[in-house]
Design an enzyme around this catalytic site. Sequence first.
Site, PDB file in Angstrom:
ATOM      1  N   GLY A  14       0.965  -1.420  -0.013  1.00  0.00           N
ATOM      2  CA  GLY A  14      -0.084   0.007  -0.014  1.00  0.00           C
ATOM      3  C   GLY A  14       0.929   1.240   0.083  1.00  0.00           C
ATOM      4  NE  ARG A  15      -2.789   4.881   1.186  1.00  0.00           N
ATOM      5  CZ  ARG A  15      -4.092   5.114   1.408  1.00  0.00           C
ATOM      6  NH1 ARG A  15      -4.888   5.824   0.600  1.00  0.00           N
ATOM      7  NH2 ARG A  15      -4.808   4.066   2.224  1.00  0.00           N
ATOM      8  CB  ILE A  16       2.950   2.494   4.803  1.00  0.00           C
ATOM      9  CG1 ILE A  16       1.985   3.385   5.290  1.00  0.00           C
ATOM     10  CG2 ILE A  16       4.249   2.241   5.400  1.00  0.00           C
ATOM     11  CD1 ILE A  16       1.544   3.107   6.681  1.00  0.00           C
ATOM     12  CB  ILE A  75       6.225  -0.965  10.600  1.00  0.00           C
ATOM     13  CG1 ILE A  75       5.916  -0.893   9.298  1.00  0.00           C
ATOM     14  CG2 ILE A  75       7.456  -0.925  11.368  1.00  0.00           C
ATOM     15  CD1 ILE A  75       6.408   0.071   8.874  1.00  0.00           C
ATOM     16  NE  ARG A 135      -3.421  -2.258  13.625  1.00  0.00           N
ATOM     17  CZ  ARG A 135      -3.087  -0.870  13.436  1.00  0.00           C
ATOM     18  NH1 ARG A 135      -1.726  -0.886  13.442  1.00  0.00           N
ATOM     19  NH2 ARG A 135      -3.856  -0.177  13.404  1.00  0.00           N
ATOM     20  CD  GLU A 161       0.220  -3.176  19.596  1.00  0.00           C
ATOM     21  OE1 GLU A 161       1.076  -3.744  18.881  1.00  0.00           O
ATOM     22  OE2 GLU A 161      -0.078  -2.097  19.637  1.00  0.00           O
ATOM     23  CG  HIS A 207       1.701   0.614  17.844  1.00  0.00           C
ATOM     24  ND1 HIS A 207       0.448  -0.773  17.650  1.00  0.00           N
ATOM     25  CD2 HIS A 207       1.536   1.252  16.556  1.00  0.00           C
ATOM     26  CE1 HIS A 207      -0.249  -0.344  16.673  1.00  0.00           C
ATOM     27  NE2 HIS A 207       0.450   0.587  15.916  1.00  0.00           N
ATOM     28  CB  ILE A 208       6.677   4.959  18.459  1.00  0.00           C
ATOM     29  CG1 ILE A 208       7.862   4.056  18.005  1.00  0.00           C
ATOM     30  CG2 ILE A 208       6.102   4.768  19.772  1.00  0.00           C
ATOM     31  CD1 ILE A 208       9.246   4.547  18.702  1.00  0.00           C
TER      32      ILE A 208
HETATM   33  C1  GLV Z   1      -1.038   2.751  13.611  1.00  0.00           C
HETATM   34  O1  GLV Z   1      -0.709   1.550  13.517  1.00  0.00           O
HETATM   35  C2  GLV Z   1      -2.156   3.032  12.639  1.00  0.00           C
HETATM   36  O2  GLV Z   1      -2.887   2.144  11.946  1.00  0.00           O
HETATM   37  O3  GLV Z   1      -2.386   4.345  12.324  1.00  0.00           O
END
Ligand code: GLV
Length: 328
Positions: A156-158, A238, A240, A269, A287-288
Amino acid sequence: MSKPKVLVARAIFPEVIARLEQHFEVEANQNDETWSKTQLIEHLRDKEGAFTTGGERIDAELLAACPALKICANMAVGYNNFDIEAMTAAGVLATNAPDVLTETTADFGFALLMATARRITESEHYLRAGKWNKWSYDMFAGSDIHGATLGILGMGRIGQGIARRGAHGFGMKVIYHNRSRLDVALEADCKASYVSKEALLKTADHVVLVLPYSPASHHTIGAAELALMKPTATLINIARGGIVDDAALAVALREKRIAAAGLDVFEGEPRVHPDLLSVPNVVLTPHIASATLPTRLAMASLAADNLVAFFSGKRPLTPLNVSVLAIK
Ligand code: GLV
């Protein structure tokens, strides 16, 4: 005319609360109390709107107890805390907060990859513990990033942002696997080639997970997938918690079946699997990935914009279950 009642379920930026108060009667959990599901229902029972942050489970049981609810606006791009089917059945709109966090999150994915492959936190712990008495030629030798093969699961975008960083910034060969293939122009922009999941796991030097969580993506990486990876490979999550079988990963790390992992998200978490806490070759962050103040403010503002648009009779900016909208 009375204002719609909105619950803000977690502490957020005061300026966003102030903005919401211009439009709504707001109950805000600014003390950031940890609410059980029953407590969340108690606070939400008389509300028409909810501002959620990704941790509040919105499901059929909660919806049945909150009949006035019309919209839940998540301050997160991921929305696995929403049972979209149940929300749609109850006529409740779900919105998320995509786009505004893309580049910040891609930066973090790359930072975690570099910290993991180059053993930055492991070596810092060594230094802080006073163990650094002399230099040695192979001390904390890691894996190269530049020129290596970067495998991205979930484009996806990330994922595309990480691909661009790798290909354009570090001369990496980028391969990816996704539910659907990118169009040719996007592939060229990301300098990325589509491969099967198996080929990706077998050939990548660094595997980055950026796919959304759903029951179908549960344990996308388990013992069998870890066994396909190179013993020199790194794995970055990064996406889930639940996408990786954390217990199986801890075994693979301890037995050096892969070189290292970098994890920002965890199954269950904020609890972290105790075996992950005791292996040295893993970088752990709470989760940052989207955590810069400008980006978090943009995410909160987008969630607020969705609430304001919805209750003004306008189309929210980022709806998920559009079928419940009067304005499509
Ligand atoms: C962070 O994990 C989000 O989904 O924005």
